[in-house]
Design an enzyme around this catalytic site. Structure first.
Site, PDB file in Angstrom:
ATOM      1  N   LYS A   1       0.895  -0.847  -0.034  1.00  0.00           N
ATOM      2  CA  LYS A   1      -0.068   0.267  -0.268  1.00  0.00           C
ATOM      3  C   LYS A   1       0.680   1.404  -0.298  1.00  0.00           C
ATOM      4  O   LYS A   1       1.802   1.289   0.614  1.00  0.00           O
ATOM      5  CB  LYS A   1      -1.368  -0.194   1.899  1.00  0.00           C
TER       6      LYS A   1
ATOM      7  N   SER B   1      -9.795   1.389   2.280  1.00  0.00           N
ATOM      8  CA  SER B   1      -9.205   2.386   1.547  1.00  0.00           C
ATOM      9  C   SER B   1      -8.183   1.626   0.883  1.00  0.00           C
ATOM     10  O   SER B   1      -7.301   2.221   0.009  1.00  0.00           O
ATOM     11  CB  SER B   1      -8.689   3.878   2.426  1.00  0.00           C
TER      12      SER B   1
ATOM     13  N   SER C   1      -9.934  -0.511   6.589  1.00  0.00           N
ATOM     14  CA  SER C   1      -9.928  -0.748   4.750  1.00  0.00           C
ATOM     15  C   SER C   1      -8.881  -1.447   4.743  1.00  0.00           C
ATOM     16  O   SER C   1      -7.959  -0.965   3.843  1.00  0.00           O
ATOM     17  CB  SER C   1      -8.271   0.791   5.349  1.00  0.00           C
TER      18      SER C   1
HETATM   19  N1  GLN Z   1     -13.343   4.157   5.751  1.00  0.00           N
HETATM   20  C1  GLN Z   1     -12.975   4.695   6.948  1.00  0.00           C
HETATM   21  C2  GLN Z   1     -12.554   6.131   6.801  1.00  0.00           C
HETATM   22  O1  GLN Z   1     -12.849   6.536   5.890  1.00  0.00           O
HETATM   23  C3  GLN Z   1     -11.476   3.165   7.629  1.00  0.00           C
HETATM   24  C4  GLN Z   1     -10.866   3.666   6.393  1.00  0.00           C
HETATM   25  C5  GLN Z   1      -9.216   2.945   7.240  1.00  0.00           C
HETATM   26  O2  GLN Z   1      -9.405   2.440   7.568  1.00  0.00           O
HETATM   27  N2  GLN Z   1      -8.032   3.365   7.086  1.00  0.00           N
HETATM   28  O3  GLN Z   1     -12.103   6.439   7.591  1.00  0.00           O
END
Ligand code: GLN
Length: 477
Positions: free
Chosen positions: A75, A150, A174
Site C-alpha cells: 500500500k 481505503s 480499510s
Molecule cells: N473508511 C474509513 C475511513 O474513511 C476507514 C479507513 C481506514 O481504515 N483507513 O476513515
C-alpha cells in the site's frame, strides 16, 4: 493462480527461478493494470534485480526465508526507501522516504519481492479508493464497481493475480472491507502486533498494518513474516508470535461462537450478506462449534465515536505537511500563506473535511463534549466486547453491509460512504483483531461477500483457525 506457499516452495527447491515468477507477474500487471489502476507505481527494475539476487543466493546454497520469491504489493502509505510514497495525495508529490518501513524490511528478510505501491483513498480516508488524487481503482470482479477502500489497490492487486500477497492498513476497516468487496482474505491484527514504523499515520490509536491474500493459509504466512516487537514503534507489543499456520487446521470443535446482533440483524445490511453470515454460522456448527446470538450493545455507537476520534488524530498527524518538510510546496508572500496554499492545493476534499472535523472536535470548549465523549464511548465498546468474550471465543458478523457498489454511487454523500465501515470499526476502537473471509456471492450480481470473524486482543491465531474452517466449508478442500 499460484499460491504464495507454492511459489516459495518451488523457488526454494529451484524448480522455478524467482526471476521467472516476477516476470510472469509483471507481465500480468503490464497487461491489465491500465484498466484496473491497482498500482500507483510498479517497480519492475527493482523487483527483477531483487529476484536475481535471491536466485543467486539460492544457487549458492544460502538459506532463504518462507516467502522466497513471492511477489508482494505494498500500500502506498508504507515508506519505501528511495521509492515514491504518496498516500495517493498531491501533498507528498516528489517525496522519497529515506528509510523502509519495518514491515518492508521484514518481508524482504523473508524473501518476498516488492513489485509496486498500490493505490488508496488519500491518506487512507475512504471506503472506495475514489478519494485517490490519482483516480480510482476498479474492482477486478466487475470493473464498473469500486474495490472498496481505503486499501483498494492492494485488494484489487491480489484479486487480479498481480501479486499473491499484499499489505494494507486498517484504521476503521480499510483491509477487511476491500478484501470482502474483491473476494479475497484481509486481516487486521491486534493493535501493536505488527510494527507501524514507516506507516504514514492517519489515526495513530487505530492504525494497524495487515495482510491480504487469496486464501487464509497464505494470509497467515504473511502475518507470521511481519509479526513481532519493534523498538522503533512505541506501541509495539512484546508478546511472542503465537503459531498461526501450525494451528490453522485444528478445526473449531468445541469453540463458542457468537453472532453479533448489532452488526448483523440491523437495517442497512443486505439480505444476501446476512444470509451468508447465517450459512457460515451453520457451517461452523456442522464442524462442531457452538453458535449463538450475542448482543454487544455499545457497538451501535462505533461509527459516531470513530468519526470524532479518527479525524481528531488525523488533524494532528497531518499538521506536518507544511510545504517545508515533505513533498509539495506552493510558494507565496510569507510562510503562513505558503503553508495555507500548499495545504489548500495539496489536500483533496475528503482530507480537508477530516481535518476540519478533527480540529473542531479538539477545539477549546468543545473538547470534552466531542472528543472526550467519544473516548468514553470507546471505553463502553471495549467493556461490552469484554463481556461478550467471557461467553464466546470468537464473534461473527458481516464485513461490509453490501457487496461492491458502482463507481460514483456514494461520492456525493460522505455519510453513505462512512456507513460502509459500520461492521468493521468497533474492532479498531477496541484494539482487537478481525479477519474477512470470502463466503459465497450475492444472488443478483454474483459479487463476492465477506464474512468477518472477530477476536479479542491476541486472539489472532484463533480467528485464523475459524476463518480457515469457514473457507474449508466453501471449497470442501
Ligand atoms: N473508511 C474509513 C475511513 O474513511 C476507514 C479507513 C481506514 O481504515 N483507513 O476513515
Amino acid at each position: 493462480m499460484t499460491s504464495a506457499r507454492e511459489i516459495a516452495a518451488a523457488v526454494t527447491a529451484r524448480e522455478r527461478s524467482a526471476r521467472e515468477v516476477i516476470d510472469e507477474h509483471l507481465a500480468r500487471i503490464d497487461e491489465h493494470d491500465g484498466e484496473l489502476h491497482a498500482f500507483n507505481v510498479v517497480i519492475a527494475d527493482e523487483a527483477r534485480a531483487a529476484a536475481e539476487a535471491l536466485d543467486a543466493r539460492i544457487a549458492a546454497g544460502e538459506p532463504v526465508g518462507p516467502l522466497a520469491g513471492v511477489p508482494v504489493a505494498l500500500k502506498d502509505n508504507l515508506c519505501t526507501r528511495g521509492i515514491p510514497t504518496t498516500c495517493s495525495s498531491r501533498i507528498l508529490e516528489g517525496w522519497r522516504p529515506p528509510y523502509d518501513a519495518t514491515v518492508v524490511n521484514r518481508l524482504r528478510a523473508a524473501g518476498a519481492i516488492a513489485v509496486g505501491k498500490t493505490n488508496l483513498d488519500e491518506f487512507a480516508m475512504g471506503s472506495s479508493t475514489e478519494n485517490s488524487a490519482f483516480g480510482p481503482t476498479r474492482n477486478p470482479r466487475d470493473t464498473t464497481r469500486v474495490p472498496g477502500g481505503s486499501s483498494g489497490g492492494s485488494a484489487a492487486a491480489v484479486a487480479a493475480g498481480f501479486a499473491p500477497l499484499a499489505l494494507g492498513s486498517d484504521t476503521g476497516g480499510s483491509i477487511r472491507q476491500p478484501a470482502a468487496l474483491c473476494g479475497v482474505v484481509g486481516m487486521k491484527p491486534t493493535y501493536g502486533a505488527v510494527s507501524r514504523y514507516g506507516l504514514i499515520a492517519f489515526a495513530s490509536s487505530l492504525d494497524q498494518i495487515g495482510p491480504f491474500a487469496a486464501d487464509v493459509t497464505d494470509a497467515a504466512l504473511l502475518l507470521e513474516a511481519m509479526w513481532g516487537h519493534d523498538r522503533m514503534d512505541s506501541t509495539s507489543i512484546s508478546d511472542d508470535l503465537v503459531p498461526i499456520s501450525a494451528d490453522l487446521e485444528r478445526g473449531v470443535r468445541g469453540l463458542r461462537i457468537g453472532i453479533v446482533e448489532e452488526l448483523t440483524d440491523v437495517e442497512g445490511i443486505a439480505a444476501d450478506v446476512r444470509a451468508a453470515v447465517e450459512r457460515a454460522a451453520g457451517a461452523l456448527e456442522a464442524a462442531g462449534a457452538k453458535v449463538e446470538r450475542v448482543s454487544v450493545p455499545a457497538t451501535v455507537h462505533g461509527l459516531d465515536a470513530y468519526y470524532l476520534i479518527a479525524p481528531a488524530e488525523a488533524s494532528s498527524n497531518l499538521a506536518r505537511y507544511d510545504g517545508v518538510r515533505y513533498g509539495l510546496r506552493c510558494d507565496d508572500e510569507d510562510v503562513q500563506h505558503m503553508n495555507a496554499r500548499t495545504r489548500g492545493e495539496g489536500f483533496g476534499a475528503e482530507v480537508k473535511r477530516r481535518i476540519m472535523l478533527g480540529t473542531y472536535a479538539l477545539s477549546a470548549g468543545y473538547y470534552d463534549a466531542y472528543y472526550g465523549q467519544a473516548q468514553r464511548v470507546r471505553t463502553l465498546i471495549i467493556r461490552d466486547f469484554a463481556r461478550a468474550y467471557e461467553r464466546f471465543d470468537v464473534l461473527l458478523s458481516p464485513t461490509s453491509p453490501t457487496v461492491a457498489f458502482e463507481l460514483g454511487a456514494k461520492t456525493a454523500d460522505p455519510l453513505a460512504m462512512y456507513l460502509s465501515d459500520v461492521c468493521t470499526i468497533p474492532t479498531n476502537l477496541a484494539g482487537h483483531c478481525a479477519i474477512s473471509v470470502p463466503f459465497g456471492v450475492d444472488s443478483e450480481l454474483g459479487l463476492p461477500i465477506g464474512v468477518q470473524v472477530l477476536g479479542r486482543e491476541l486472539a489472532d491465531a484463533l480467528i485464523f483457525r475459524v476463518a480457515r474452517a469457514i473457507e474449508l466449508s466453501v471449497s470442501g478442500a
